[in-house]
Motif scaffolding. Structure first.
Motif, short mmCIF file in Angstrom:
data_model
loop_
_atom_site.label_atom_id
_atom_site.label_comp_id
_atom_site.label_asym_id
_atom_site.label_seq_id
_atom_site.Cartn_x
_atom_site.Cartn_y
_atom_site.Cartn_z
N VAL A 55 -33.48 6.40 -21.67
CA VAL A 55 -34.02 7.31 -22.68
C VAL A 55 -35.50 7.61 -22.42
CG1 VAL A 55 -34.55 7.50 -25.14
CG2 VAL A 55 -32.32 6.67 -24.42
N LEU A 56 -36.26 6.57 -22.04
CA LEU A 56 -37.67 6.81 -21.73
C LEU A 56 -37.81 7.75 -20.53
CD1 LEU A 56 -39.23 3.27 -22.23
CD2 LEU A 56 -39.77 5.34 -23.50
N GLY A 57 -36.91 7.61 -19.57
CA GLY A 57 -36.92 8.53 -18.43
C GLY A 57 -36.73 9.97 -18.87
N LEU A 58 -35.79 10.18 -19.76
CA LEU A 58 -35.57 11.54 -20.28
C LEU A 58 -36.77 12.00 -21.11
CD1 LEU A 58 -31.80 11.47 -21.34
CD2 LEU A 58 -32.81 12.64 -19.38
N GLY A 62 -37.99 13.43 -17.18
CA GLY A 62 -37.40 13.16 -15.88
C GLY A 62 -36.18 14.04 -15.65
N LYS A 63 -35.79 14.14 -14.39
CA LYS A 63 -34.68 15.04 -14.01
C LYS A 63 -33.40 14.23 -13.78
CE LYS A 63 -34.22 16.42 -9.75
NZ LYS A 63 -34.44 17.04 -8.43
N LEU A 64 -32.31 14.78 -14.26
CA LEU A 64 -30.99 14.23 -13.92
C LEU A 64 -30.48 14.95 -12.68
CD1 LEU A 64 -29.09 13.99 -17.33
CD2 LEU A 64 -29.67 12.09 -15.84
N LEU A 95 -29.51 17.67 -21.26
CA LEU A 95 -30.77 16.95 -21.08
C LEU A 95 -31.07 16.76 -19.59
CD1 LEU A 95 -30.38 14.17 -23.80
CD2 LEU A 95 -31.77 16.23 -23.93
N GLY A 96 -32.35 16.59 -19.28
CA GLY A 96 -32.75 16.30 -17.91
C GLY A 96 -32.57 17.45 -16.95
N GLY A 97 -32.60 18.67 -17.46
CA GLY A 97 -32.38 19.82 -16.58
C GLY A 97 -33.64 20.53 -16.15
N THR A 98 -34.78 20.14 -16.74
CA THR A 98 -36.03 20.84 -16.40
C THR A 98 -36.58 20.33 -15.08
OG1 THR A 98 -37.25 19.20 -17.69
CG2 THR A 98 -36.65 21.24 -18.81
N PRO A 99 -37.16 21.23 -14.28
CA PRO A 99 -37.73 20.78 -13.00
C PRO A 99 -38.96 19.89 -13.21
CG PRO A 99 -38.09 23.14 -13.34
CD PRO A 99 -37.24 22.67 -14.45
N VAL A 100 -39.14 18.94 -12.29
CA VAL A 100 -40.25 17.99 -12.38
C VAL A 100 -41.55 18.70 -12.03
CG1 VAL A 100 -41.23 15.90 -11.38
CG2 VAL A 100 -38.79 16.02 -11.86
N GLN A 101 -42.53 18.64 -12.98
CA GLN A 101 -43.80 19.33 -12.75
C GLN A 101 -45.00 18.40 -12.85
OE1 GLN A 101 -43.48 22.48 -15.63
NE2 GLN A 101 -42.69 23.91 -14.11
N THR A 102 -44.81 17.21 -13.40
CA THR A 102 -45.94 16.28 -13.54
C THR A 102 -45.59 14.94 -12.90
OG1 THR A 102 -45.14 15.39 -15.65
CG2 THR A 102 -46.57 17.33 -15.75
N THR A 103 -46.62 14.13 -12.69
CA THR A 103 -46.40 12.81 -12.12
C THR A 103 -45.56 11.95 -13.05
OG1 THR A 103 -48.56 12.98 -11.08
CG2 THR A 103 -47.57 10.80 -11.14
N VAL A 104 -45.85 12.03 -14.35
CA VAL A 104 -45.09 11.23 -15.31
C VAL A 104 -43.62 11.65 -15.31
CG1 VAL A 104 -44.83 10.70 -17.76
CG2 VAL A 104 -47.09 10.72 -16.73
N ALA A 105 -43.35 12.94 -15.13
CA ALA A 105 -41.95 13.39 -15.06
C ALA A 105 -41.26 12.81 -13.82
CB ALA A 105 -41.90 14.91 -15.04
N THR A 109 -37.93 10.48 -13.69
CA THR A 109 -36.76 10.61 -12.81
C THR A 109 -36.41 9.27 -12.18
OG1 THR A 109 -37.42 12.88 -12.32
CG2 THR A 109 -35.85 11.86 -10.82
N LYS A 110 -37.43 8.54 -11.76
CA LYS A 110 -37.19 7.21 -11.17
C LYS A 110 -36.66 6.23 -12.21
CE LYS A 110 -38.73 8.73 -7.28
NZ LYS A 110 -38.85 10.14 -7.70
N PHE A 111 -37.15 6.33 -13.43
CA PHE A 111 -36.63 5.47 -14.51
C PHE A 111 -35.13 5.69 -14.67
CE2 PHE A 111 -39.63 3.45 -17.72
CZ PHE A 111 -40.63 3.23 -16.81
#
Lengths: 136, 58
Positions: A55-58, A62-64, A95-105, A109-111
């Motif tokens: 959940v924290l990853g989402l 983060g990306k699925l 959920l998790g469909g947005t492209p990764v744009q930041t370091t935290v995102a 994804t890794k989470f």
């Protein structure tokens, strides 16, 4: 000649029934494999850890992983699939469909991937408890 | 949600150590000790590597 079996009584008892049920349940729902075996505290700790990580990853946007364009994406899909129903439900509700744009995102994804891998470890642990390979 | 990088590390170490401790050891006492050991290694290695990268970048 002694005819005493090598396996303890608990090991014989653990062979009854469908032996892969804790493995499958633990994969589908984090902690469920341990719940089935009556390991309530362990199951709760595993469930909280894995679900919170997912959940924290989402929440960190983060990306699925949904498709495998290359080998790294394939590994990402394999890791995400380890989360079982969490992955399928999250995909189903978009959920998790947005492209990764930041370091935290990217951390998010890794989470998500690591949550899936940890869930596989937990499910295998439940299987080992079920078969008697792990004593307690 | 935008936690700091160090907060992310602490969360990652906490959850991963919990699962490692429960799955890799047999008794509750040994589980706790191994989980704490993994947590310290996770966070400690991050701090050490961060300083190494800081010194390399200077």
């Amino acid at each position: 000649m002694p005819t005493t079996p090598n396996k303890p009584a608990a090991g014989k008892q653990s062979q009854q029934g469908f032996v892969y049920l804790p493995l499958i349940a633990g994969w589908l729902v984090p902690g469920a494999g341990h719940f089935l075996l009556g390991k309530w505290i362990r199951g709760a700790l595993l469930a909280v850890s894995i679900i919170a990580m997912f959940v924290l990853g989402l929440a960190m946007q983060g990306k699925l992983y949904t498709s495998a364009q290359d080998i790294l994406d394939l590994l990402g899909v394999a890791g995400d699939l380890g989360s079982g129903l969490l992955y399928f439900v999250s995909r189903a509700i978009g959920l998790g469909g947005t492209p990764v744009q930041t370091t935290v995102a990217d951390y998010g994804t890794k989470f998500i991937v690591v949550a899936g891998l940890l869930n596989i470890i937990a499910a295998v642990d439940a299987h080992n408890l079920r078969t008697g390979r792990k004593s307690s | 949600m935008h936690p700091s990088h160090f907060t992310v590390i602490l969360l990652f170490a906490l959850f991963a150590s919990t699962v490692f401790g429960i799955t890799m050891r047999d008794t509750p006492r040994r589980m706790f000790r191994y989980g704490a050991y993994c947590f310290v290694l996770f966070v400690g290695s991050v701090i050490v590597l961060s300083w190494v990268m800081f010194l390399i970048a200077r």
